[in-house]
Enzyme design. Sequence first.
Site, PDB file in Angstrom:
ATOM      1  N   ASP A 192       0.813  -1.216   0.000  1.00 34.48           N
ATOM      2  CA  ASP A 192       0.000   0.000   0.000  1.00 34.48           C
ATOM      3  C   ASP A 192       0.848   1.267   0.000  1.00 34.48           C
ATOM      4  O   ASP A 192       2.076   1.210   0.164  1.00 34.48           O
ATOM      5  CB  ASP A 192      -0.953  -0.010   1.213  1.00 34.48           C
ATOM      6  CG  ASP A 192      -0.241  -0.374   2.518  1.00 34.48           C
ATOM      7  OD1 ASP A 192       0.991  -0.278   2.584  1.00 34.48           O
ATOM      8  OD2 ASP A 192      -0.933  -0.769   3.465  1.00 34.48           O
ATOM      9  N   HIS A 238      -6.924  -4.296  10.319  1.00 37.27           N
ATOM     10  CA  HIS A 238      -6.679  -4.150   8.884  1.00 37.27           C
ATOM     11  C   HIS A 238      -5.410  -4.877   8.470  1.00 37.27           C
ATOM     12  O   HIS A 238      -4.469  -5.039   9.246  1.00 37.27           O
ATOM     13  CB  HIS A 238      -6.681  -2.682   8.438  1.00 37.27           C
ATOM     14  CG  HIS A 238      -5.516  -1.857   8.815  1.00 37.27           C
ATOM     15  ND1 HIS A 238      -5.621  -0.527   9.173  1.00 37.27           N
ATOM     16  CD2 HIS A 238      -4.186  -2.128   8.866  1.00 37.27           C
ATOM     17  CE1 HIS A 238      -4.430  -0.046   9.427  1.00 37.27           C
ATOM     18  NE2 HIS A 238      -3.535  -0.994   9.252  1.00 37.27           N
ATOM     19  N   GLU A 257      -9.380  -1.745   5.389  1.00 36.10           N
ATOM     20  CA  GLU A 257      -9.982  -1.358   6.665  1.00 36.10           C
ATOM     21  C   GLU A 257     -11.234  -2.195   6.945  1.00 36.10           C
ATOM     22  O   GLU A 257     -11.763  -2.842   6.028  1.00 36.10           O
ATOM     23  CB  GLU A 257     -10.364   0.122   6.596  1.00 36.10           C
ATOM     24  CG  GLU A 257      -9.181   1.062   6.363  1.00 36.10           C
ATOM     25  CD  GLU A 257      -8.318   1.270   7.604  1.00 36.10           C
ATOM     26  OE1 GLU A 257      -8.264   0.374   8.481  1.00 36.10           O
ATOM     27  OE2 GLU A 257      -7.671   2.331   7.690  1.00 36.10           O
ATOM     28  N   ASN A 298      -7.118  -2.140  14.307  1.00 36.97           N
ATOM     29  CA  ASN A 298      -8.524  -2.450  14.006  1.00 36.97           C
ATOM     30  C   ASN A 298      -8.645  -3.701  13.131  1.00 36.97           C
ATOM     31  O   ASN A 298      -9.710  -3.980  12.581  1.00 36.97           O
ATOM     32  CB  ASN A 298      -9.200  -1.255  13.316  1.00 36.97           C
ATOM     33  CG  ASN A 298      -8.509  -0.875  12.016  1.00 36.97           C
ATOM     34  OD1 ASN A 298      -7.605  -1.583  11.558  1.00 36.97           O
ATOM     35  ND2 ASN A 298      -8.908   0.227  11.420  1.00 36.97           N
TER      36      ASN A 298
HETATM   37  C1  GLP Z   1      -0.110   0.526   8.343  1.00 38.11           C
HETATM   38  C2  GLP Z   1       0.217  -0.350   7.151  1.00 38.11           C
HETATM   39  C3  GLP Z   1      -0.023  -1.808   7.466  1.00 38.11           C
HETATM   40  C4  GLP Z   1       0.623  -2.162   8.791  1.00 38.11           C
HETATM   41  C5  GLP Z   1       0.002  -1.331   9.883  1.00 38.11           C
HETATM   42  C6  GLP Z   1       0.546  -1.622  11.264  1.00 38.11           C
HETATM   43  O1  GLP Z   1      -1.449   0.773   8.426  1.00 38.11           O
HETATM   44  N1  GLP Z   1      -0.529   0.005   6.001  1.00 38.11           N
HETATM   45  O2  GLP Z   1       0.475  -2.602   6.412  1.00 38.11           O
HETATM   46  O3  GLP Z   1       0.466  -3.529   9.041  1.00 38.11           O
HETATM   47  O4  GLP Z   1       0.267   0.023   9.585  1.00 38.11           O
HETATM   48  O5  GLP Z   1       1.625  -0.791  11.545  1.00 38.11           O
HETATM   49  P1  GLP Z   1       2.682  -1.062  12.675  1.00 38.11           P
HETATM   50  O6  GLP Z   1       3.475  -2.217  12.226  1.00 38.11           O
HETATM   51  O7  GLP Z   1       3.509   0.198  12.731  1.00 38.11           O
HETATM   52  O8  GLP Z   1       1.931  -1.307  13.916  1.00 38.11           O
END
Ligand code: GLP
Length: 264
Positions: free
Chosen positions: A82, A155, A160, A153
């Site tokens: 993404d 995702h 989402e 959440n």
């Molecule tokens: C973002 C990314 C996700 C990732 C998530 C969790 O939203 N798009 O791919 O898994 O963050 O982030 P973190 O690893 O910093 O908790």
Amino acid sequence: MPIKISKHIQTKAPSLFPDADQASVYTAQQIAELIHQKQREGNQVTLGLATGNTPKKVYQELIRLHKNEGLSFQNVITFNLDEYYPIGPDNDQSYTYFMRHNLFDHIDIQQENIYIPQTNSTPQEVAKYCQAYEDKIAEYGGLDLQLLGIGRNGHIGFNEPGSSFASTTRLVNLHPLTREDAIAQFGTIDKVPHQAISIGIHTIMQAKRILLLALGERKSEIMNKALSGEISVDIPASILQTMSQVEYILDQEAAVLIQEEDRV
Ligand code: GLP
């Protein structure tokens, strides 16, 4: 309406590690072994990569394996999950910048083998761009391995709550909790983009192997729901329970709420 599928149709017991370092090294080893295996077969390998704090140590270990143990990325194609929309690739909050800084600048991957959603398309062109990203993944025969983190959440990528399990690459609206979590990166909430391009849940589910890494106590609640709760679009990661190619890799803190029966 939650989809009713009986629990744990396919879920394997999660792989649990005492700390984030060990979980990350293990994850990197899985990726490195696949790269080696494909090299031995004379094939390319297509990796789906994630951003966020979670995979940082995995990337550090891959860099170490490249620098100290001769792991080459010459046969590797990568597709990132993404990217914020809109954001310039040189913006240091972009995932393009993140990937260069945390991995690509330190390994021998060929630049033309790196795919990260670019968000310079106009709103009119974006659907076409997303389809082209999807087509490109298919052209390489799909993803051999997808590395995932998880949002608080539930995702995966930027799929989402409410995202269809049939979704493919598209423009998405970011959830308030996701935007709140991104304040650490952007500074203030008004600087956090409202949208992103994300590969879809269907795209992720097509990967031949999926490694979902969750680290730290702040992921414990969502991991419990994703692993043991009802399969529902309200918790996008819950669909992974139905898939045999998924491995959950957790450190002890992320696993504190995982019930005993799910550990074995
Ligand atoms: C973002 C990314 C996700 C990732 C998530 C969790 O939203 N798009 O791919 O898994 O963050 O982030 P973190 O690893 O910093 O908790």
